[in-house]
Design an enzyme around this catalytic site. Sequence first.
Site, PDB file in Angstrom:
ATOM      1  N   CYS A   1      45.925   0.808  96.970  1.00 51.28           N
ATOM      2  CA  CYS A   1      45.638  -0.627  96.878  1.00 51.28           C
ATOM      3  C   CYS A   1      45.981  -1.346  98.178  1.00 51.28           C
ATOM      4  O   CYS A   1      45.168  -2.079  98.733  1.00 51.28           O
ATOM      5  CB  CYS A   1      46.417  -1.213  95.711  1.00 51.28           C
ATOM      6  SG  CYS A   1      46.125  -2.961  95.480  1.00 51.28           S
TER       7      CYS A   1
ATOM      8  N   CYS B   1      42.297  -2.466  97.349  1.00 48.17           N
ATOM      9  CA  CYS B   1      42.188  -3.892  97.002  1.00 48.17           C
ATOM     10  C   CYS B   1      42.432  -4.853  98.171  1.00 48.17           C
ATOM     11  O   CYS B   1      41.632  -5.757  98.414  1.00 48.17           O
ATOM     12  CB  CYS B   1      43.195  -4.265  95.918  1.00 48.17           C
ATOM     13  SG  CYS B   1      43.767  -2.937  94.865  1.00 48.17           S
TER      14      CYS B   1
ATOM     15  N   LYS C   1      40.146  -4.548 101.379  1.00 45.82           N
ATOM     16  CA  LYS C   1      38.795  -4.873 100.923  1.00 45.82           C
ATOM     17  C   LYS C   1      38.621  -6.372 100.704  1.00 45.82           C
ATOM     18  O   LYS C   1      37.626  -6.963 101.106  1.00 45.82           O
ATOM     19  CB  LYS C   1      38.529  -4.120  99.618  1.00 45.82           C
ATOM     20  CG  LYS C   1      37.241  -4.500  98.975  1.00 45.82           C
ATOM     21  CD  LYS C   1      37.222  -4.117  97.529  1.00 45.82           C
ATOM     22  CE  LYS C   1      38.040  -5.037  96.676  1.00 45.82           C
ATOM     23  NZ  LYS C   1      38.139  -4.552  95.281  1.00 45.82           N
TER      24      LYS C   1
ATOM     25  N   TYR D   1      31.573   0.085  91.428  1.00 48.99           N
ATOM     26  CA  TYR D   1      31.996  -1.184  92.019  1.00 48.99           C
ATOM     27  C   TYR D   1      32.384  -1.045  93.490  1.00 48.99           C
ATOM     28  O   TYR D   1      32.130  -1.949  94.288  1.00 48.99           O
ATOM     29  CB  TYR D   1      33.093  -1.847  91.173  1.00 48.99           C
ATOM     30  CG  TYR D   1      34.518  -1.385  91.421  1.00 48.99           C
ATOM     31  CD1 TYR D   1      35.321  -2.025  92.359  1.00 48.99           C
ATOM     32  CD2 TYR D   1      35.072  -0.331  90.709  1.00 48.99           C
ATOM     33  CE1 TYR D   1      36.635  -1.614  92.581  1.00 48.99           C
ATOM     34  CE2 TYR D   1      36.375   0.085  90.924  1.00 48.99           C
ATOM     35  CZ  TYR D   1      37.145  -0.564  91.858  1.00 48.99           C
ATOM     36  OH  TYR D   1      38.434  -0.150  92.084  1.00 48.99           O
TER      37      TYR D   1
ATOM     38  N   GLU E   1      30.650  -3.243  96.362  1.00 46.93           N
ATOM     39  CA  GLU E   1      31.480  -4.140  97.178  1.00 46.93           C
ATOM     40  C   GLU E   1      31.289  -3.862  98.667  1.00 46.93           C
ATOM     41  O   GLU E   1      31.110  -4.789  99.466  1.00 46.93           O
ATOM     42  CB  GLU E   1      32.954  -3.961  96.805  1.00 46.93           C
ATOM     43  CG  GLU E   1      33.271  -4.520  95.432  1.00 46.93           C
ATOM     44  CD  GLU E   1      34.741  -4.351  95.039  1.00 46.93           C
ATOM     45  OE1 GLU E   1      35.214  -5.134  94.222  1.00 46.93           O
ATOM     46  OE2 GLU E   1      35.398  -3.432  95.549  1.00 46.93           O
TER      47      GLU E   1
ATOM     48  N   HIS F   1      35.432 -31.341  85.422  1.00 44.60           N
ATOM     49  CA  HIS F   1      34.146 -31.687  85.998  1.00 44.60           C
ATOM     50  C   HIS F   1      34.307 -32.195  87.418  1.00 44.60           C
ATOM     51  O   HIS F   1      35.244 -32.944  87.683  1.00 44.60           O
ATOM     52  CB  HIS F   1      33.505 -32.774  85.117  1.00 44.60           C
ATOM     53  CG  HIS F   1      32.110 -33.100  85.520  1.00 44.60           C
ATOM     54  ND1 HIS F   1      31.058 -32.229  85.317  1.00 44.60           N
ATOM     55  CD2 HIS F   1      31.606 -34.200  86.129  1.00 44.60           C
ATOM     56  CE1 HIS F   1      29.950 -32.792  85.780  1.00 44.60           C
ATOM     57  NE2 HIS F   1      30.258 -33.986  86.270  1.00 44.60           N
TER      58      HIS F   1
ATOM     59  N   GLU G   1      33.541 -25.034  84.008  1.00 43.15           N
ATOM     60  CA  GLU G   1      33.349 -25.877  82.820  1.00 43.15           C
ATOM     61  C   GLU G   1      32.160 -25.405  81.980  1.00 43.15           C
ATOM     62  O   GLU G   1      32.065 -25.697  80.792  1.00 43.15           O
ATOM     63  CB  GLU G   1      33.176 -27.355  83.195  1.00 43.15           C
ATOM     64  CG  GLU G   1      31.862 -27.685  83.886  1.00 43.15           C
ATOM     65  CD  GLU G   1      31.691 -29.177  84.184  1.00 43.15           C
ATOM     66  OE1 GLU G   1      32.029 -30.000  83.321  1.00 43.15           O
ATOM     67  OE2 GLU G   1      31.218 -29.504  85.290  1.00 43.15           O
TER      68      GLU G   1
HETATM   69  C1  LIG Z   1      38.143   0.875  97.928  1.00 44.33           C
HETATM   70  C2  LIG Z   1      38.985   0.561  96.725  1.00 44.33           C
HETATM   71  C3  LIG Z   1      39.043  -0.736  96.268  1.00 44.33           C
HETATM   72  C4  LIG Z   1      39.832  -1.046  95.170  1.00 44.33           C
HETATM   73  N1  LIG Z   1      39.867  -2.341  94.743  1.00 44.33           N
HETATM   74  C5  LIG Z   1      40.619  -2.679  93.673  1.00 44.33           C
HETATM   75  C6  LIG Z   1      40.690  -4.030  93.242  1.00 44.33           C
HETATM   76  O1  LIG Z   1      40.067  -4.926  93.826  1.00 44.33           O
HETATM   77  N2  LIG Z   1      41.465  -4.327  92.180  1.00 44.33           N
HETATM   78  C7  LIG Z   1      42.183  -3.355  91.509  1.00 44.33           C
HETATM   79  O2  LIG Z   1      42.879  -3.686  90.551  1.00 44.33           O
HETATM   80  N3  LIG Z   1      42.115  -2.054  91.894  1.00 44.33           N
HETATM   81  C8  LIG Z   1      41.356  -1.704  92.963  1.00 44.33           C
HETATM   82  N4  LIG Z   1      41.306  -0.399  93.376  1.00 44.33           N
HETATM   83  C9  LIG Z   1      42.020   0.622  92.572  1.00 44.33           C
HETATM   84  C10 LIG Z   1      43.518   0.641  92.897  1.00 44.33           C
HETATM   85  O3  LIG Z   1      43.711   0.793  94.278  1.00 44.33           O
HETATM   86  C11 LIG Z   1      44.169   1.787  92.134  1.00 44.33           C
HETATM   87  O4  LIG Z   1      43.875   1.669  90.761  1.00 44.33           O
HETATM   88  C12 LIG Z   1      45.686   1.807  92.304  1.00 44.33           C
HETATM   89  O5  LIG Z   1      46.050   1.907  93.654  1.00 44.33           O
HETATM   90  C13 LIG Z   1      46.282   2.971  91.497  1.00 44.33           C
HETATM   91  O6  LIG Z   1      47.674   3.028  91.696  1.00 44.33           O
HETATM   92  P1  LIG Z   1      48.447   4.415  91.544  1.00 44.33           P
HETATM   93  O7  LIG Z   1      49.890   4.062  91.645  1.00 44.33           O
HETATM   94  O8  LIG Z   1      47.958   5.133  90.370  1.00 44.33           O
HETATM   95  O9  LIG Z   1      48.000   5.291  92.822  1.00 44.33           O
HETATM   96  P2  LIG Z   1      47.938   4.986  94.366  1.00 44.33           P
HETATM   97  O10 LIG Z   1      48.035   3.550  94.677  1.00 44.33           O
HETATM   98  O11 LIG Z   1      46.738   5.704  94.867  1.00 44.33           O
HETATM   99  O12 LIG Z   1      49.247   5.672  94.952  1.00 44.33           O
HETATM  100  C14 LIG Z   1      49.443   7.048  94.937  1.00 44.33           C
HETATM  101  C15 LIG Z   1      50.367   7.417  96.098  1.00 44.33           C
HETATM  102  O13 LIG Z   1      50.851   8.729  95.901  1.00 44.33           O
HETATM  103  C16 LIG Z   1      50.953   9.373  97.158  1.00 44.33           C
HETATM  104  N5  LIG Z   1      50.963  10.806  96.887  1.00 44.33           N
HETATM  105  C17 LIG Z   1      49.981  11.537  96.288  1.00 44.33           C
HETATM  106  N6  LIG Z   1      50.395  12.807  96.106  1.00 44.33           N
HETATM  107  C18 LIG Z   1      51.650  12.875  96.607  1.00 44.33           C
HETATM  108  C19 LIG Z   1      52.611  13.922  96.688  1.00 44.33           C
HETATM  109  N7  LIG Z   1      52.370  15.142  96.177  1.00 44.33           N
HETATM  110  N8  LIG Z   1      53.796  13.664  97.277  1.00 44.33           N
HETATM  111  C20 LIG Z   1      54.091  12.434  97.769  1.00 44.33           C
HETATM  112  N9  LIG Z   1      53.211  11.409  97.689  1.00 44.33           N
HETATM  113  C21 LIG Z   1      52.017  11.623  97.115  1.00 44.33           C
HETATM  114  C22 LIG Z   1      49.739   8.882  97.906  1.00 44.33           C
HETATM  115  O14 LIG Z   1      49.905   9.023  99.296  1.00 44.33           O
HETATM  116  C23 LIG Z   1      49.673   7.423  97.447  1.00 44.33           C
HETATM  117  O15 LIG Z   1      50.371   6.580  98.331  1.00 44.33           O
HETATM  118  C24 LIG Z   1      40.559  -0.032  94.489  1.00 44.33           C
HETATM  119  C25 LIG Z   1      40.488   1.283  94.950  1.00 44.33           C
HETATM  120  C26 LIG Z   1      39.724   1.573  96.055  1.00 44.33           C
HETATM  121  C27 LIG Z   1      39.665   3.007  96.538  1.00 44.33           C
END
Ligand SMILES: Cc1cc2nc3c(=O)[nH]c(=O)nc-3n(C[C@H](O)[C@H](O)[C@H](O)COP(=O)(O)OP(=O)(O)OC[C@H]3O[C@@H](n4cnc5c(N)ncnc54)[C@H](O)[C@@H]3O)c2cc1C
Length: 455
Positions: free
Chosen positions: A43, A48, A51, A181, A185, A439, A444
């Site tokens: 994110c 997010c 973007k 999406y 986007e 308004h 609205e």
């Molecule tokens: C282009 C794009 C636009 C988006 N826009 C939106 C939006 O507008 N609104 C919205 O709500 N959501 C949006 N999302 C989705 C949102 O980013 C994800 O749903 C959210 O980040 C999920 O959180 P998470 O904690 O599951 O994983 P992540 O945020 O992906 O975090 C996972 C972390 O784990 C780390 N990791 C993975 N494996 C290991 C390991 N073995 N050891 C150590 N570290 C590790 C990774 O490096 C990463 O930092 C978007 C996604 C993308 C790709």
Amino acid sequence: MADFTYDFFVIGGGSGGVRAARMAAQGGVRVALAEAAALGGTCVNVGCIPKKLYSYAAHYADAFTEAAGFGWDVGQPRFDWERLKKNRAAVITRLNGIYEQLLADAGVQILRGWAQLVDGHTVEVRTETGVQRITARHILLATGGTPSVPDFPGREHVLTSDSMFDLPVFPKRLVVVGGGYIACEFASIFQGLGAQVTQLYRGEQVLRGFDEEVRAFVAAEMRKTGVDLRLHAGVAAITRTKDGLELTLADGSTLGADTVLYATGRVPNVNGLGLDAAGVAQGKDGAITVDAHYRTSVHSVYALGDVTARVQLTPVALGEAMALVDHLFGDGKRKMGYEFIPTAVFTHPNIGTVGYSEADARAKFGAVTVFRSDFKPLRHTLSGSGERTLVKLVVDTASDRVVGLHMVGPDAGEVVQGFAVAMKAGATKAVFDSTIGIHPTLAEEFVTLRTAARH
Ligand SMILES: Cc1cc2nc3c(=O)[nH]c(=O)nc-3n(C[C@H](O)[C@H](O)[C@H](O)COP(=O)(O)OP(=O)(O)OC[C@H]3O[C@@H](n4cnc5c(N)ncnc54)[C@H](O)[C@@H]3O)c2cc1C
């Protein structure tokens, strides 16, 4: 009870992992978190936040054109990609630091490196200084997802969303492949920033899962902005030529591009995580299977967020994290509700939506009443823009409850967030009707829809 180094070990410092680690540590739990890349996860770094910043940037193009109708003369606008990238990077670096500070202040031990499960209570982390073995009473897998690109001739020439924010050269001709999406986007954003965008999607219509009318409406609006959106269009091969890239489409035609973005889906980040060693069960595309309390098939191991491939949104990962921490270390009263999750799509114009599409509502409730209106907003009476706005309510006829609310128009996410509260609270159409409008606003329209469009 066995003596563990930590009570709670979190793998992944993204939306879900950081929130879980911080909440648990604030409650006095001994917590460590491993992150292999930048804190904040998808994110903050490649999702997010960057973007939305680029979407703001793209909207300025409209603002410059539309200003003339309001009496403004602006000079010839010029877009500087390098400056936008540099300013975005500075914001993201600051956010990385804030995340680190929040974790440290809460007392979370941060380990920089790749973590993998050894068994249900043991994690191995590869840091710069070597490999550390750590034990924990509970382990949380919050490793997120990663873009997936299908195999085809020329796959090596395409990029994913991860690389788009830092493209060395701004593409004059961008082809976006996909209909979800993220694809829509990026198509809107790069078109707004000045690229000539072609979007190819092999399906019937973009944005599967959204309300049908919203899908058709936004596709038409995106085309008006100049995106060459082609449906039933697939890519057979991509080759590099002296002029850039050449795509051969499934129908045999060809298309030139400087950059090709594949936004064809995301898969859970599970490679090298040691799931087999620990015996953690997985479902489709490797997604980690969890129960209602985010527990995996291994008693002491939990998973949430994108790695479970359910609702892949940051606020959902945050909500799940808080529910889990409450379940493990609190009074267990906090529940994560999956109904009426509002969401926005930052296409131009934006989509905001909460609740059921018309088709899903008919399937679930039987008789529904639909109220809708599409119109030219007041602003565009002077702006010269042909953009239209759609507002739509889907009402369960038997209970009068509003079960679906959809908007395509400026700042739709901002508008829909407030209505999502009312819908969670069970607001009926009668409540909407008795609400006084503000308004003159677009919002609205949601409280002045009097005549049913269809039953
Ligand atoms: C282009 C794009 C636009 C988006 N826009 C939106 C939006 O507008 N609104 C919205 O709500 N959501 C949006 N999302 C989705 C949102 O980013 C994800 O749903 C959210 O980040 C999920 O959180 P998470 O904690 O599951 O994983 P992540 O945020 O992906 O975090 C996972 C972390 O784990 C780390 N990791 C993975 N494996 C290991 C390991 N073995 N050891 C150590 N570290 C590790 C990774 O490096 C990463 O930092 C978007 C996604 C993308 C790709």
